[in-house]
Design a protein around this motif. Structure first.
Motif, PDB file in Angstrom:
ATOM      1  N   PHE A 151     -35.369 -31.141  28.792  1.00 24.09           N
ATOM      2  CA  PHE A 151     -36.233 -32.089  27.897  1.00 24.09           C
ATOM      3  C   PHE A 151     -36.413 -31.387  26.593  1.00 24.09           C
ATOM      4  CE2 PHE A 151     -40.279 -33.240  26.079  1.00 24.09           C
ATOM      5  CZ  PHE A 151     -40.051 -34.732  25.894  1.00 24.09           C
ATOM      6  N   HIS A 152     -36.683 -30.196  26.421  1.00 27.44           N
ATOM      7  CA  HIS A 152     -36.920 -29.223  25.374  1.00 27.44           C
ATOM      8  C   HIS A 152     -35.808 -29.454  24.380  1.00 27.44           C
ATOM      9  CE1 HIS A 152     -37.012 -25.809  22.827  1.00 27.44           C
ATOM     10  NE2 HIS A 152     -38.403 -25.982  22.423  1.00 27.44           N
ATOM     11  N   ALA A 153     -34.551 -29.511  24.984  1.00 28.42           N
ATOM     12  CA  ALA A 153     -33.510 -29.577  24.246  1.00 28.42           C
ATOM     13  C   ALA A 153     -33.169 -31.014  23.577  1.00 28.42           C
ATOM     14  CB  ALA A 153     -32.078 -29.353  24.850  1.00 28.42           C
ATOM     15  N   ALA A 154     -33.384 -32.023  24.444  1.00 32.25           N
ATOM     16  CA  ALA A 154     -33.416 -33.337  23.903  1.00 32.25           C
ATOM     17  C   ALA A 154     -34.739 -33.732  22.928  1.00 32.25           C
ATOM     18  CB  ALA A 154     -33.238 -34.289  25.182  1.00 32.25           C
ATOM     19  N   SER A 155     -35.767 -33.082  22.958  1.00 35.35           N
ATOM     20  CA  SER A 155     -36.903 -33.576  22.451  1.00 35.35           C
ATOM     21  C   SER A 155     -36.818 -33.232  20.858  1.00 35.35           C
ATOM     22  CB  SER A 155     -38.185 -32.962  22.859  1.00 35.35           C
ATOM     23  OG  SER A 155     -38.090 -31.472  22.625  1.00 35.35           O
ATOM     24  N   ILE A 176     -27.534 -35.229  29.124  1.00 40.30           N
ATOM     25  CA  ILE A 176     -27.589 -33.854  29.682  1.00 40.30           C
ATOM     26  C   ILE A 176     -27.979 -33.952  31.081  1.00 40.30           C
ATOM     27  CG2 ILE A 176     -29.238 -31.827  29.671  1.00 40.30           C
ATOM     28  CD1 ILE A 176     -29.450 -32.281  26.591  1.00 40.30           C
ATOM     29  N   TYR A 177     -28.805 -35.006  31.577  1.00 41.87           N
ATOM     30  CA  TYR A 177     -29.213 -35.053  32.887  1.00 41.87           C
ATOM     31  C   TYR A 177     -27.818 -35.538  33.743  1.00 41.87           C
ATOM     32  CZ  TYR A 177     -33.914 -33.944  33.224  1.00 41.87           C
ATOM     33  OH  TYR A 177     -35.113 -33.154  33.117  1.00 41.87           O
ATOM     34  N   ALA A 210     -22.917 -29.432  22.643  1.00 42.70           N
ATOM     35  CA  ALA A 210     -21.856 -30.834  22.676  1.00 42.70           C
ATOM     36  C   ALA A 210     -22.559 -31.858  22.939  1.00 42.70           C
ATOM     37  CB  ALA A 210     -20.604 -30.181  23.596  1.00 42.70           C
ATOM     38  N   LEU A 211     -23.315 -32.179  23.854  1.00 41.90           N
ATOM     39  CA  LEU A 211     -23.911 -33.350  24.137  1.00 41.90           C
ATOM     40  C   LEU A 211     -24.786 -33.933  23.271  1.00 41.90           C
ATOM     41  CD1 LEU A 211     -24.308 -32.657  28.087  1.00 41.90           C
ATOM     42  CD2 LEU A 211     -22.730 -34.229  27.040  1.00 41.90           C
ATOM     43  N   LEU A 212     -25.513 -33.027  22.662  1.00 44.54           N
ATOM     44  CA  LEU A 212     -26.555 -33.225  21.469  1.00 44.54           C
ATOM     45  C   LEU A 212     -25.744 -34.066  20.415  1.00 44.54           C
ATOM     46  CD1 LEU A 212     -28.933 -30.459  21.291  1.00 44.54           C
ATOM     47  CD2 LEU A 212     -29.222 -32.831  22.320  1.00 44.54           C
ATOM     48  N   ALA A 213     -24.221 -33.376  20.093  1.00 45.40           N
ATOM     49  CA  ALA A 213     -23.648 -34.131  18.923  1.00 45.40           C
ATOM     50  C   ALA A 213     -22.952 -35.452  19.667  1.00 45.40           C
ATOM     51  CB  ALA A 213     -22.396 -32.993  18.758  1.00 45.40           C
TER      52      ALA A 213
END
Length: 346
Positions: free
Chosen positions: A21-25, A241-242, A270-273
Motif C-alpha cells: 500500500f505504501h508503494a501504491a499510495s 501489485i497484489y 515496473a508495475l507503477l510504470a
C-alpha cells in the motif's frame, strides 16, 4: 483536518507495516493519499492488535469502544484515532464500513471457519472490501457501480492474501480455506493445520483461490475509470501489485506451505510504470459494460451503505448493523465465559 504530527505517525505505520500500500499510495493525490494513510493506519492498528494480541476477544471489544468514541467526536488520545476521527468528520464516513471491518476481526477473534466459498467471500467483504468502499468515500465517489467494482478488488486482494498465507495461517492454528473444499479433497481440517509440505490437494485449493481472485481483478478494472483521474494510477498500482503476489504463488507451483509469494522492489517499480500507462490508455477507451455488473451478493450491504444512486440497491436497511451487534454480543459472551472459567479455576 488531520494534525501534521498524526499524519507523520500514520505514514510511518504504513511504511513499516504495508509495503504494497505504501508503494501504491505514492501515486495518489494528496487530497486522497493523506486521509487514506490515516484510514490504513487505523485499520492496520486494528488488524495488528487482533492478530498479535494475547487476548484477541478483548482487543476487538476495545476497538469497538474506540470506534464508538470516534463517531461520538471523542477519540482516544492516540494518533491513529485522532487522524481517523478527522477522516470520519471530513468525509462523512458511513459507520457501517468500519463496523464491517471490525465484524471481520471479531470473526478472526472467534476463530471462525468458513464452510463455503460464499462464506469466505463474506469474510473478505468485511476485512478488505469495506476498506475499498472507504477509499471510494475518500475520493468523493458514491456511485453504486464504482463501489461494486471497488469491492471486487477488495475480495480479490484478500483471496490473494489467503492463498499466499495458507502455511503461515496453519502454523498459527487458523484455516481460511472453505471446509467444503477441504472435505471434497478427502482431507480434514487437522490435516491442513499439520501440513508441512504442499500436497497436491492443498495446491489445488490454492489454485482455485487464485483463479477466483484473477477473475475479480479483471472485473474490478472496469470501475477504475469511474474514479477521479488523479487517483486512477494509484488504484491500478494496488491492483497490479497484489495480483503479482498471486503470480508469485503460481510460480511456486501453488506451494504456500513452504514458500511465501513475494514481489521485488524492481517489480513494484515496473508495475507503477504500467499503472501510469494504463491510466493514460484509459482516457481513450470506451466505458466497459462490466462496470454495470451486479455486486457480489456478499458485498451488497457495503454498496448500500454508501451509494447515493439506486442502481443495484437492495434496501439493506439495518440488517448489517444487527449482524455487527450480534457478532460483538457473541464476543462479549465469550469473554465473560473465559473470565468466569478462569475464576473457577482459581
Amino acid at each position: 483536518m488531520i494534525r501534521p504530527d498524526d499524519l507523520h505517525h500514520c505514514r510511518n505505520v504504513i511504511r513499516t507495516g504495508s509495503l504494497s500500500f505504501h508503494a501504491a499510495s505514492k501515486l495518489l493525490p494528496a487530497s486522497v493519499r493523506d486521509p487514506a494513510l490515516a484510514l490504513y493506519a487505523f485499520c492496520r492498528c486494528a488488524d495488528d492488535e487482533v492478530d498479535e494480541g494475547q487476548n484477541k476477544t478483548r482487543a476487538v471489544i476495545e476497538l469497538q469502544e474506540r470506534l464508538a468514541l470516534i463517531y461520538a467526536g471523542r477519540p482516544h488520545n492516540a494518533p491513529e484515532d485522532r487522524a481517523f476521527a478527522s477522516v470520519v468528520e471530513d468525509f462523512e464516513m458511513p459507520a457501517a464500513l468500519p463496523e464491517a471491518l471490525l465484524e471481520g476481526l471479531a470473526w478472526d477473534a472467534m476463530e471462525r471457519r468458513y464452510t463455503s466459498p460464499s462464506d469466505l467471500r463474506g469474510y473478505c467483504a468485511r476485512v478488505a472490501s469495506a476498506v475499498g468502499a472507504m477509499m471510494c468515500v475518500l475520493m468523493r465517489v458514491r456511485d453504486a457501480d464504482a463501489l461494486a467494482r471497488a469491492c471486487d478488488l477488495g475480495v480479490a486482494m484478500q483471496l490473494t492474501n489467503i492463498a499466499r498465507d495458507v502455511g503461515e495461517d496453519a502454523r498459527a492454528g487458523r484455516i481460511y480455506l472453505p471446509l467444503e473444499w477441504i472435505h471434497a479433497e478427502g482431507l480434514d481440517p487437522q490435516q491442513v493445520l499439520s501440513a508441512t509440505q504442499a500436497t497436491p490437494e492443498l495446491r489445488r485449493m490454492v489454485k482455485k483461490l487464485l483463479s477466483e481472485a484473477r477473475a475479480l481483478y479483471v472485473r474490478s478494472e472496469a470501475g477504475v475509470a469511474a474514479l477521479p483521474l488523479n487517483a486512477r494510477t494509484g488504484i491500478y498500482a494496488a491492483r497490479y501489485i497484489y495480483a503479482a503476489i498471486g503470480q508469485a504463488v503460481t510460480r511456486n507451483n501453488y506451494d504456500s506451505i513452504t514458500h511465501r509469494g513475494r514481489t521485488s522492489k524492481r517489480l513494484k517499480l515496473a508495475l507503477l510504470a504500467k499503472s501510469t500507462v494504463r491510466t493514460t490508455a484509459g482516457l481513450v477507451m470506451p466505458t466497459s459494460p462490466v462496470l454495470y455488473a451486479r455486486p457480489l451478493p456478499e458485498v451488497q450491504f457495503l454498496v448500500d451503505a454508501v451509494a447515493i444512486n439506486e442502481r443495484h440497491a437492495m434496501s439493506w436497511g439495518h440488517g448489517h448493523t444487527g449482524a455487527f451487534m450480534a457478532a460483538m454480543a457473541e464476543l462479549k459472551r465469550n469473554e465473560r465465559g473465559q473470565t468466569n472459567g478462569a475464576m473457577l479455576a482459581k
